[in-house]
Scaffold this active site. Structure first.
Site, PDB file in Angstrom:
ATOM      1  CG  LEU A  27      -6.024 -18.657  -2.579  1.00 31.91           C
ATOM      2  CD1 LEU A  27      -6.987 -18.671  -4.077  1.00 31.91           C
ATOM      3  CD2 LEU A  27      -5.692 -20.018  -2.628  1.00 31.91           C
ATOM      4  CB  VAL A  73      -8.955  -2.884  -0.364  1.00 33.35           C
ATOM      5  CG1 VAL A  73      -7.692  -3.138   0.232  1.00 33.35           C
ATOM      6  CG2 VAL A  73      -9.710  -4.060  -0.555  1.00 33.35           C
ATOM      7  CG  ASN A  99      -5.497 -11.856  -2.610  1.00 34.14           C
ATOM      8  OD1 ASN A  99      -5.721 -13.184  -3.273  1.00 34.14           O
ATOM      9  ND2 ASN A  99      -5.883 -12.169  -1.271  1.00 34.14           N
ATOM     10  CB  SER A 151     -12.803 -15.854 -10.629  1.00 36.03           C
ATOM     11  OG  SER A 151     -13.402 -17.218 -10.512  1.00 36.03           O
ATOM     12  CE1 TYR A 163     -14.775 -13.851  -5.902  1.00 35.32           C
ATOM     13  CE2 TYR A 163     -15.074 -15.615  -7.464  1.00 35.32           C
ATOM     14  CZ  TYR A 163     -14.229 -14.893  -6.650  1.00 35.32           C
ATOM     15  OH  TYR A 163     -13.028 -15.344  -6.540  1.00 35.32           O
ATOM     16  CB  ALA A 165     -20.899  -8.934 -11.727  1.00 36.14           C
ATOM     17  CB  ALA A 166     -16.664  -8.347  -8.632  1.00 39.63           C
ATOM     18  CE  LYS A 167     -12.182 -12.166  -7.795  1.00 41.04           C
ATOM     19  NZ  LYS A 167     -11.123 -11.656  -7.240  1.00 41.04           N
TER      20      LYS A 167
END
Length: 317
Positions: A27, A73, A99, A151, A163, A165-167
């Site tokens: 993406l 990153v 991203n 997300s 994922y 939790a991070a978003k």
């Protein structure tokens, strides 16, 4: 939320400089290609050189301008590297698309520590450090557009807790930065994206879900919504949007009136139990643009001297 514009006028980015992290494939690549096609000068960040150089070649072969920045990153230095490249090569930075990020499905109870760390580092820390590096330049310019790729998975999904939790953390970061950046012309939004990529094919176990995504959610479809959000004509900030196939929508956190006990003496577990249905009643909900507005909403419901009254009293004292 936008200036007057004609629907037949193409949105252009001539003179604008954009950094897209994790743009070597998937993406991120789609975001970079469309921004470049509309005139932006791109820094293509990827942790592996070959994909980054391939996207740069694709852009330059089409007449665009792009350079590669190879870094991970997940480290502070790696997150700052593409920002430094943009300023050194182009002298400014207008758009940052956070991203990049890794993910791996797995049950919460035995999810590997190293994978959890890598997930948080790439999504949250990477976005934090890249945006922090870009911030002074954007403040100096009096202009900036930042997108956190979020997300809708944060709403809840089994075997995807790291994922999610991070978003979820990125949404809080973006909303707070939107408030902090407003006086400087910096707009920050979160965009949930859903598109069928090689990563989805490799990691998504459900064959029916994979088949549906391949048919309904082409990767290229996520780029037009993001491109609008980072355009100078778009005035939205501190919002959570979702790009999915041909669709684009707004998600939001709202607070309903809920329960209010008659007095503090009657504010007991039993009173709340007996009126618990009111807490779930969604009628008359309020969407606060920031925490101060949320506090004002709470103040009005509680009654007595309002938050504004307290602030005025302090100014007079």
């Amino acid at each position: 939320m936008s200036r007057d514009h004609r629907s037949d006028t193409e949105l252009r980015f001539d003179g604008r400089v954009a950094v897209v992290t994790g743009a070597g494939r998937g993406l991120g690549r789609e975001h970079a290609l469309l921004l470049a096609a509309r005139g932006a000068q791109l820094v293509i960040n990827n942790r592996s050189p070959a994909p980054a150089e391939a996207v740069v070649a694709e852009i330059t072969d089409a007449g665009g301008v792009a350079v590669a920045s190879v870094s991970d990153v997940g480290s502070k230095a790696g997150a700052r590297a593409p920002i430094e490249t943009a300023i050194e090569r182009f002298g400014r930075l207008d758009i940052l698309v956070n991203n990049a990020g890794v993910y791996r499905f797995g049950a919460f109870e035995d999810y590997p520590d190293d994978v959890f760390d890598a997930t948080i580092d790439s999504h949250l820390r990477g976005s934090w450090y890249a945006t922090q590096a870009a911030w002074p330049q954007m403040v100096e310019q009096g202009y900036g557009r930042v997108i956190m790729i979020g997300s809708r998975v944060m709403i809840g999904m089994a075997n995807n807790s790291a994922y999610s939790a991070a978003k979820g953390a990125l949404l809080g970061l973006a909303n707070s930065l939107a408030v902090e950046g407003a006086p400087h012309g910096i707009q920050v939004n979160t965009l949930s994206v859903a598109g069928y990529t090689d990563g989805v094919r490799e990691h998504l176990a459900d064959p029916a879900y994979r088949s549906w995504m391949a048919e309904s959610l082409p990767a290229s479809a996520v780029a037009p919504p993001l491109t609008w959000l980072v355009h100078e004509d778009c005035q939205a900030s501190g919002e959570f949007f979702s790009a999915f196939g041909r669709g684009f929508s707004r998600l939001f956190l709202a607070e309903a009136p809920g329960h209010m006990s008659p007095s503090y003496e009657e504010h007991t577990p039993e009173t709340i139990r007996d009126d618990f249905d009111a807490v779930f009643d969604e009628a008359g909900y309020f969407v606060a643009p920031d925490n101060r507005a949320s506090a004002g909403y709470v103040s009005e419901r509680i009654g007595g001297r309002s938050l504004a009254d307290h602030a005025a009293a302090l100014e007079r004292s």
